[in-house]
Write an enzyme that holds these catalytic residues in place. Structure first.
Site, PDB file in Angstrom:
ATOM      1  N   ASP A 108       0.820  -1.217   0.000  1.00  0.00           N
ATOM      2  CA  ASP A 108       0.000   0.000   0.000  1.00  0.00           C
ATOM      3  C   ASP A 108       0.852   1.265   0.000  1.00  0.00           C
ATOM      4  O   ASP A 108       0.577   2.218  -0.715  1.00  0.00           O
ATOM      5  CB  ASP A 108      -0.969   0.012   1.205  1.00  0.00           C
ATOM      6  CG  ASP A 108      -0.270  -0.234   2.539  1.00  0.00           C
ATOM      7  OD1 ASP A 108       0.977  -0.384   2.564  1.00  0.00           O
ATOM      8  OD2 ASP A 108      -0.967  -0.290   3.567  1.00  0.00           O
ATOM      9  N   ASP A 111       7.287   3.744   3.091  1.00  0.00           N
ATOM     10  CA  ASP A 111       7.622   4.866   3.960  1.00  0.00           C
ATOM     11  C   ASP A 111       9.134   4.812   4.235  1.00  0.00           C
ATOM     12  O   ASP A 111       9.926   5.344   3.463  1.00  0.00           O
ATOM     13  CB  ASP A 111       6.773   4.719   5.230  1.00  0.00           C
ATOM     14  CG  ASP A 111       6.865   5.907   6.166  1.00  0.00           C
ATOM     15  OD1 ASP A 111       7.327   6.962   5.744  1.00  0.00           O
ATOM     16  OD2 ASP A 111       6.470   5.771   7.331  1.00  0.00           O
ATOM     17  N   PHE A 160       1.042  11.618   7.478  1.00  0.00           N
ATOM     18  CA  PHE A 160       0.418  10.331   7.789  1.00  0.00           C
ATOM     19  C   PHE A 160      -0.962  10.285   7.147  1.00  0.00           C
ATOM     20  O   PHE A 160      -1.801  11.153   7.396  1.00  0.00           O
ATOM     21  CB  PHE A 160       0.324  10.110   9.298  1.00  0.00           C
ATOM     22  CG  PHE A 160      -0.044   8.701   9.631  1.00  0.00           C
ATOM     23  CD1 PHE A 160       0.911   7.697   9.621  1.00  0.00           C
ATOM     24  CD2 PHE A 160      -1.364   8.369   9.906  1.00  0.00           C
ATOM     25  CE1 PHE A 160       0.567   6.383   9.889  1.00  0.00           C
ATOM     26  CE2 PHE A 160      -1.712   7.057  10.178  1.00  0.00           C
ATOM     27  CZ  PHE A 160      -0.746   6.064  10.179  1.00  0.00           C
ATOM     28  N   ASP A 167      -4.384   2.527   7.417  1.00  0.00           N
ATOM     29  CA  ASP A 167      -5.119   2.644   8.676  1.00  0.00           C
ATOM     30  C   ASP A 167      -4.452   3.575   9.679  1.00  0.00           C
ATOM     31  O   ASP A 167      -3.280   3.901   9.568  1.00  0.00           O
ATOM     32  CB  ASP A 167      -5.217   1.271   9.341  1.00  0.00           C
ATOM     33  CG  ASP A 167      -3.879   0.841   9.938  1.00  0.00           C
ATOM     34  OD1 ASP A 167      -2.882   0.804   9.190  1.00  0.00           O
ATOM     35  OD2 ASP A 167      -3.814   0.567  11.156  1.00  0.00           O
ATOM     36  N   ARG A 173      -9.550   1.927   7.001  1.00  0.00           N
ATOM     37  CA  ARG A 173      -9.118   1.177   5.820  1.00  0.00           C
ATOM     38  C   ARG A 173     -10.208   1.175   4.745  1.00  0.00           C
ATOM     39  O   ARG A 173      -9.924   1.015   3.564  1.00  0.00           O
ATOM     40  CB  ARG A 173      -8.805  -0.275   6.192  1.00  0.00           C
ATOM     41  CG  ARG A 173      -7.642  -0.447   7.149  1.00  0.00           C
ATOM     42  CD  ARG A 173      -7.266  -1.926   7.226  1.00  0.00           C
ATOM     43  NE  ARG A 173      -6.413  -2.232   8.370  1.00  0.00           N
ATOM     44  CZ  ARG A 173      -5.098  -2.099   8.387  1.00  0.00           C
ATOM     45  NH1 ARG A 173      -4.474  -1.652   7.332  1.00  0.00           N
ATOM     46  NH2 ARG A 173      -4.397  -2.411   9.461  1.00  0.00           N
TER      47      ARG A 173
END
Ligand code: IMP
Length: 191
Positions: A108, A111, A160, A167, A173
């Protein structure tokens, strides 16, 4: 969290939408077409990194026209924090062998890169025919470990985000878009 609101409305906890449902759908169609062209005449094993990638993988799989099989691997997440601990643990491994297969890891968000670097190295050691990475989103400013993303949906700023599989404390989600949480949500959760 219990507020009643139509799913088409922006969720009351969301500050702003970064990527709309329409933009996500359009980009996934492009990624699916590109992947289908690159693997023409081949078969593909899509490896979903749970939990976050399940929404993306469901849509991506349906945008790919070459024969696909699916596998699922679960790794430890950040727990209840929005910061990476740097610790990656396999909670559920694949059910099948990847040896001799064209493997495409579906993630997904990238980072720090720690999760993907760990999983890519783990799967590489199992001798797939090929190994590539498809990530819906990428936050390149946060990288601690370099990873090559072969197919990338969107580049994000260093914020974020939640929605479309992503989530906060396992919530959000199911939002059909990707957005930024209101700061008050963090304040509430941490008392
Ligand atoms: P990495 O190991 O730091 O690259 O982090 C990858 C994982 O951290 C992703 O699979 C997500 O579960 C989680 N993550 C990183 N950034 C975000 C974010 O902005 N929102 C939600 N989850 C995130």
């Amino acid at each position: 969290m219990s507020d009643l609101h139509p799913v088409t409305d922006i969720h009351p906890d969301i500050d702003r939408i970064l990527i709309s449902q329409e933009e996500i759908n359009a980009r996934i169609a492009e990624l699916g077409a590109q992947i289908s062209a690159d693997y023409q005449g081949e078969e593909l094993l899509l490896v979903c990194i749970l939990k976050g990638a399940f929404v993306f993988m469901a849509d991506l799989a349906r945008a790919i026209t070459v024969p696909v099989q699916t596998g699922f691997i679960a790794v430890s997440s950040y727990g209840h924090s929005t910061q990476s601990s740097g610790v990656v643990r396999i909670m559920k491994d694949l059910d099948q062998s990847v040896e001799g297969q064209n493997v495409l890891i579906v993630e997904d968000i990238v980072d720090t890169g720690l999760t993907l670097a760990y999983i890519a190295s783990l799967l590489h050691d199992r001798h797939p025919k090929s190994l590539k990475i498809c990530a819906l989103t990428n936050k390149p400013q946060c990288r601690k470990k370099e990873v090559t993303i072969d197919y990338c949906g969107f580049v994000l700023p260093n914020e974020f985000v939640v929605g479309y599989g992503l989530d906060y404390q396992d919530y959000y989600r199911n939002l059909p878009y990707i957005g930024v949480l209101k700061p008050s949500r963090y304040a509430q959760s941490h008392g």
